[in-house]
Design an enzyme around this catalytic site. Structure first.
Site, PDB file in Angstrom:
ATOM      1  N   HIS A 141      87.237  46.312 -15.539  1.00  0.00           N
ATOM      2  CA  HIS A 141      88.675  46.587 -15.404  1.00  0.00           C
ATOM      3  C   HIS A 141      89.577  45.493 -15.974  1.00  0.00           C
ATOM      4  O   HIS A 141      90.769  45.710 -16.130  1.00  0.00           O
ATOM      5  CB  HIS A 141      89.054  46.849 -13.941  1.00  0.00           C
ATOM      6  CG  HIS A 141      88.595  45.809 -12.976  1.00  0.00           C
ATOM      7  ND1 HIS A 141      89.378  44.753 -12.592  1.00  0.00           N
ATOM      8  CD2 HIS A 141      87.427  45.674 -12.298  1.00  0.00           C
ATOM      9  CE1 HIS A 141      88.713  44.012 -11.718  1.00  0.00           C
ATOM     10  NE2 HIS A 141      87.524  44.543 -11.524  1.00  0.00           N
ATOM     11  N   ARG A 160      88.184  42.631  -6.951  1.00  0.00           N
ATOM     12  CA  ARG A 160      89.571  42.802  -6.485  1.00  0.00           C
ATOM     13  C   ARG A 160      90.577  42.252  -7.494  1.00  0.00           C
ATOM     14  O   ARG A 160      91.772  42.164  -7.198  1.00  0.00           O
ATOM     15  CB  ARG A 160      89.736  42.103  -5.123  1.00  0.00           C
ATOM     16  CG  ARG A 160      90.762  42.755  -4.211  1.00  0.00           C
ATOM     17  CD  ARG A 160      90.700  42.189  -2.815  1.00  0.00           C
ATOM     18  NE  ARG A 160      91.000  40.777  -2.756  1.00  0.00           N
ATOM     19  CZ  ARG A 160      92.241  40.274  -2.702  1.00  0.00           C
ATOM     20  NH1 ARG A 160      93.278  41.068  -2.703  1.00  0.00           N
ATOM     21  NH2 ARG A 160      92.425  38.963  -2.629  1.00  0.00           N
ATOM     22  N   LYS A 161      90.105  41.903  -8.679  1.00  0.00           N
ATOM     23  CA  LYS A 161      90.971  41.326  -9.704  1.00  0.00           C
ATOM     24  C   LYS A 161      91.691  42.434 -10.473  1.00  0.00           C
ATOM     25  O   LYS A 161      91.493  42.622 -11.675  1.00  0.00           O
ATOM     26  CB  LYS A 161      90.157  40.450 -10.647  1.00  0.00           C
ATOM     27  CG  LYS A 161      89.492  39.264  -9.950  1.00  0.00           C
ATOM     28  CD  LYS A 161      88.573  38.512 -10.891  1.00  0.00           C
ATOM     29  CE  LYS A 161      87.846  37.376 -10.170  1.00  0.00           C
ATOM     30  NZ  LYS A 161      86.887  36.678 -11.059  1.00  0.00           N
ATOM     31  N   THR A 162      92.520  43.162  -9.766  1.00  0.00           N
ATOM     32  CA  THR A 162      93.226  44.296 -10.340  1.00  0.00           C
ATOM     33  C   THR A 162      94.688  43.942 -10.604  1.00  0.00           C
ATOM     34  O   THR A 162      95.175  42.881 -10.203  1.00  0.00           O
ATOM     35  CB  THR A 162      93.142  45.503  -9.394  1.00  0.00           C
ATOM     36  OG1 THR A 162      93.537  45.089  -8.072  1.00  0.00           O
ATOM     37  CG2 THR A 162      91.723  46.049  -9.328  1.00  0.00           C
TER      38      THR A 162
END
Length: 290
Positions: A274, A144-146
């Site tokens: 990402h 979830r490290k977006t």
């Protein structure tokens, strides 16, 4: 020309209608007031080639976003390859047609988006290929490290690359980590309180300190024989008693994936697909009329 069967499932079909308003925000950010360059070129109809560049093969990703950027500006995009396909640079991936001023209004927004989304898809595809070659049967997932405000595009790139996008937000699945445990007093209490409000439809994931009643157990920042020992003990302890998924995470990189993607684990999650991912170079070149 790339064609598609409208009855076949397409990743673009999972996008919510709400994302389309972001196109206006992206364009507003790039041209907040006067378009001085647009004054020079005017509204004459032009054709531009969208070129995939760089030095290595790459995966094309971000097609629906680019389509919407240019359609909002009154332009059309004809794709010459399908999203998810690999191209060798330099490759003409699409032809964009429309008024010159409007082509240039969408140029940088579209190119930046393609560069980021395709970079994530390319990296994700490499991770998937390594796992498959290693005989791994589980799931390669992102985290979830977006980037705030750009999460949907980045998650989309992961899916195009062939991996799991993981949970999208705090509402998608419950993850109880050390801060939850310390604040609550125990992982058992944290899980009990969570189930009171999350209901049957939400999975609960916890870190390995105590797997008490969790649906997914994560072993974080542990490698080598210690990692396999913990996984084996957990599986043996609960064999035939309770089913849960086992996840390994933390410092999973391309160069150590083969050692982490081993079959006692159901999930290998990593932010390396990402965060800090090289972008794919694209350019848009307006053609001189013959």
């Amino acid at each position: 020309m790339a064609t598609s069967d409208l009855s076949a499932p397409q990743l673009a079909h999972i996008l919510p209608p709400s994302w389309e308003t972001q196109v206006i925000a992206w364009l507003d950010e790039d041209t907040p007031s006067f378009d001085y360059g647009g004054y020079v070129v005017g509204e004459v109809e032009r054709e531009a080639f969208l070129l995939g560049k760089g030095k290595t093969p790459a995966v094309l990703a971000g097609v629906p976003f680019v389509d919407k950027i240019f359609s909002h500006l009154g332009c059309t995009v004809e794709w010459h390859m399908k999203e998810g396909e690999v191209f060798e640079p330099v490759k003409k991936v699409a032809t964009v047609r429309g008024p010159a001023r409007r082509l240039l209004l969408g140029e940088r927004v579209a190119l930046n988006l393609l560069a980021r989304c395709s970079g994530i898809a390319t990296k994700s595809g490499r991770f998937k290929d390594i796992a498959d070659a290693n005989g791994y049967k589980g799931v390669i997932a992102a985290t979830r490290k977006t980037t705030p405000g750009f999460r949907l595009v980045e998650k989309y790139g992961m899916l195009v690359g062939g991996i799991d996008a993981n949970r999208h937000d705090l509402s998608s699945m419950v993850m109880l980590k050390d801060n939850h445990v310390w604040s609550t007093g125990s992982i058992t209490k944290a899980i009990t309180l969570t189930r009171q409000v999350s209901g049957f439809s939400h999975r609960i994931e916890v870190e390995v300190q105590n797997e008490a009643g969790a649906d997914i157990v994560m072993i974080d920042h542990i490698e080598g024989s210690e990692l396999l020992d913990i996984a084996t003990r957990l599986k043996e302890r609960w064999a035939g008693k309770r089913h849960f998924l086992l996840e390994t995470s933390g410092e999973v990189e391309e160069n150590n994936l083969a050692r982490r993607a081993v079959n006692p684990f159901d999930i290998v999650s990593t932010s390396a697909v990402h965060q800090g991912v090289p972008h794919i170079d694209f350019s848009l070149k307006i053609q001189i009329p013959k």
